[in-house]
Design an enzyme around this catalytic site. Sequence first.
Site, PDB file in Angstrom:
ATOM      1  N   ASN A  25      -3.780   8.503 -13.530  1.00  0.00           N
ATOM      2  CA  ASN A  25      -4.481   7.228 -13.692  1.00  0.00           C
ATOM      3  C   ASN A  25      -4.288   6.696 -15.092  1.00  0.00           C
ATOM      4  O   ASN A  25      -4.470   7.401 -16.074  1.00  0.00           O
ATOM      5  CB  ASN A  25      -5.963   7.353 -13.350  1.00  0.00           C
ATOM      6  CG  ASN A  25      -6.760   8.129 -14.359  1.00  0.00           C
ATOM      7  OD1 ASN A  25      -6.603   9.326 -14.469  1.00  0.00           O
ATOM      8  ND2 ASN A  25      -7.603   7.438 -15.101  1.00  0.00           N
ATOM      9  N   CYS A  26      -3.869   5.457 -15.135  1.00  0.00           N
ATOM     10  CA  CYS A  26      -3.787   4.726 -16.391  1.00  0.00           C
ATOM     11  C   CYS A  26      -5.165   4.143 -16.658  1.00  0.00           C
ATOM     12  O   CYS A  26      -6.133   4.449 -15.967  1.00  0.00           O
ATOM     13  CB  CYS A  26      -2.703   3.657 -16.304  1.00  0.00           C
ATOM     14  SG  CYS A  26      -2.453   2.739 -17.837  1.00  0.00           S
ATOM     15  N   ILE A  27      -5.271   3.277 -17.606  1.00  0.00           N
ATOM     16  CA  ILE A  27      -6.574   2.745 -17.979  1.00  0.00           C
ATOM     17  C   ILE A  27      -7.119   1.770 -16.935  1.00  0.00           C
ATOM     18  O   ILE A  27      -8.313   1.526 -16.863  1.00  0.00           O
ATOM     19  CB  ILE A  27      -6.487   2.071 -19.365  1.00  0.00           C
ATOM     20  CG1 ILE A  27      -7.882   1.882 -19.948  1.00  0.00           C
ATOM     21  CG2 ILE A  27      -5.736   0.750 -19.301  1.00  0.00           C
ATOM     22  CD1 ILE A  27      -7.875   1.534 -21.402  1.00  0.00           C
ATOM     23  N   ARG A  29      -5.374   1.561 -13.470  1.00  0.00           N
ATOM     24  CA  ARG A  29      -4.802   1.764 -12.135  1.00  0.00           C
ATOM     25  C   ARG A  29      -4.438   3.216 -11.880  1.00  0.00           C
ATOM     26  O   ARG A  29      -4.247   3.990 -12.812  1.00  0.00           O
ATOM     27  CB  ARG A  29      -3.552   0.894 -11.982  1.00  0.00           C
ATOM     28  CG  ARG A  29      -2.397   1.359 -12.855  1.00  0.00           C
ATOM     29  CD  ARG A  29      -1.356   0.282 -13.060  1.00  0.00           C
ATOM     30  NE  ARG A  29      -1.689  -0.538 -14.212  1.00  0.00           N
ATOM     31  CZ  ARG A  29      -0.921  -1.503 -14.684  1.00  0.00           C
ATOM     32  NH1 ARG A  29       0.211  -1.778 -14.104  1.00  0.00           N
ATOM     33  NH2 ARG A  29      -1.290  -2.205 -15.724  1.00  0.00           N
TER      34      ARG A  29
END
Length: 637
Positions: A25-27, A29
């Site tokens: 997980n990115c910030i 998505r």
Amino acid sequence: MDNQKLAQLIVENLGGENNISNLTNCITRLRIDLKSRSNVDLEALKQLEGILSVIDQGTIQIVLGPGKVTKVANEIHENTTISVDVEEEEDNSEFDMASDTKASYKAKQTSMFQQLFRHIGNIFVPIVPGLVASGLMLGIANLITNLANPDAGMLDPSVLETDWFMLLSAIGNLLFGSLGVFVGINTAREFGGTMVLGGIAGLLIYAPVLGDVGSLSLFGIDLNLSSGLGGLLGVIAAAYLFTQIEKFTRKRMADSLDLVFTPLITVMVGSLITIVIIQPLAGLLMDGITWFLVDIMLQTGGILGGYVLAATFLPLVTVGMHQGLIPVHLELINQYGSTTLLPILAMAGGGQVGAMIAIYIKAENKRLKNTVASVLPVGFLGIGEPLIYGVSLPLGRPFITACLGAGFGGAFLSLFSVGAITVGPSGVVLIPLIADNKYLLYIIGLLISYAGGFILTYLFGYKEEMVEKLYGKETEKAEKTKAPAQQEEIIISSPLSGELRPLNELSDEVFATESVGRGIAIFPSEGKLYAPADGKVTTVFPTGHAIGITMDNGMELLLHLGLDTVEIKDNVFEVNVTKGEEVKKGRLLCTFDMEAIAGKGFERISPIVITNSDDYTEIATVNHKQIEAGDKLFTVK
């Protein structure tokens, strides 16, 4: 839809957990790599409540927005076998502050001694569940023995001769009889050696043949041999030595001979050095530690020594050095049948419990009261870290008063020499493991530590002003949250110097479609990111490529350096702030290597987004092509 249900539906529409090969997980998505597309329903995903956007660019990207993405990723991680690279987000959970505080203290463990104790903890902590189970079984056997005593007259003494009782005692003693083997194996694993060779080192220290031989002559020097000399510290030193000999030999050994001669040389040379050098030195060290703690602190020091030991234990816990006492406890058990040190140190947790009760009664801040209510039950069970890192240590003064209050319980137990038959738990869970039927004395000591921590914290350890520094005034926070609707306009400064570009020109669909909020993009001309306004750092992504700031008025800003830069694992971004830190406008948040970003094939154009932009009626960007950091960027109404 709650996050758990959303996580379940995401996995189902991606073809099930067995179809997901990688998930991070990115910030904003989730990024998912799939094994097969045959059972994937992207259209169903797009219709799920809570999903802002679904992007298919080889890797599936599911946009959930800041904060929510981490919670959903956590649900996937906890309810499936999928491994998720999860970033911690601030969600007002009492454990957020606890984990952040603990991490900051653990990060300071850089000295040689602190690293040594960390290694010792890694060696013994995996063994603790076995010690607790074995100790409880011996405690049950001990209780049966006491009840079967003719003076007690509660059980027939013949019960002690039954096969079931002997089997119970034998199983309880299994681990203690072979503890050196497990410690040797874990030591070898900790330092990168072959575990079975570490186990042999542990067997060597406690080998009965050493006592049978008695003495050896080496170069005209008589060596006195003794089984168990040096104890578990000797096992750790011997297993470490075996590991180093093994590594040294393997580097110089031909591949075809390695399997035979490397372990042979390791055991022969290691055993000789262990018997000649390690055992005598470890024996002296263990005798010295035992002398200081038992003879000096407890016997000579008496109640004062008990007070000091209990009162100073928690500072050791905060830096992880308390694990280094496990072999000392076990050596005391080996020598005396019980450890009087453990119950005294357990009073430190009692002082924390008393302090928490005092804070709960005095606190007006609802968030703090909820935090205390959540962590207090585990405190009674002897699990003190949520209390320490979540409440008392961040507040400061309650940590000190809790330590001082705990000392009274330690002084009481030292007066009556209350011991424990094994290591592991503390708090009320330690009661069944108390030796010599001194259960009531231990309970009284625990109550004294509760009372000490409570009284000192209630009278001297807590003021509401301490909480305001951490959480702010609740009434002020509520007013500030409403402030944007009442204000004429809010000015946001540019965090970067460079060329302004609209979001819809970006190649990243998430930002281009304003799925996570309205804003602007900046093509930076300088590798420095500054705070665009006063506020609190609520997110720092581990790679450093994204930082979230919540302004004092409630506006949430996302500063994202480059596109897809979450995939950069090198030290391209150097962050100068930490999550939870208050910052002023113009504070340097991060420096970054623009050329390195471009050289790795990533775009350095950086979206600056107001993630809660729906809360505002108008967001106007300045009509410039170039901008300098600190100049006006947004006017928000």
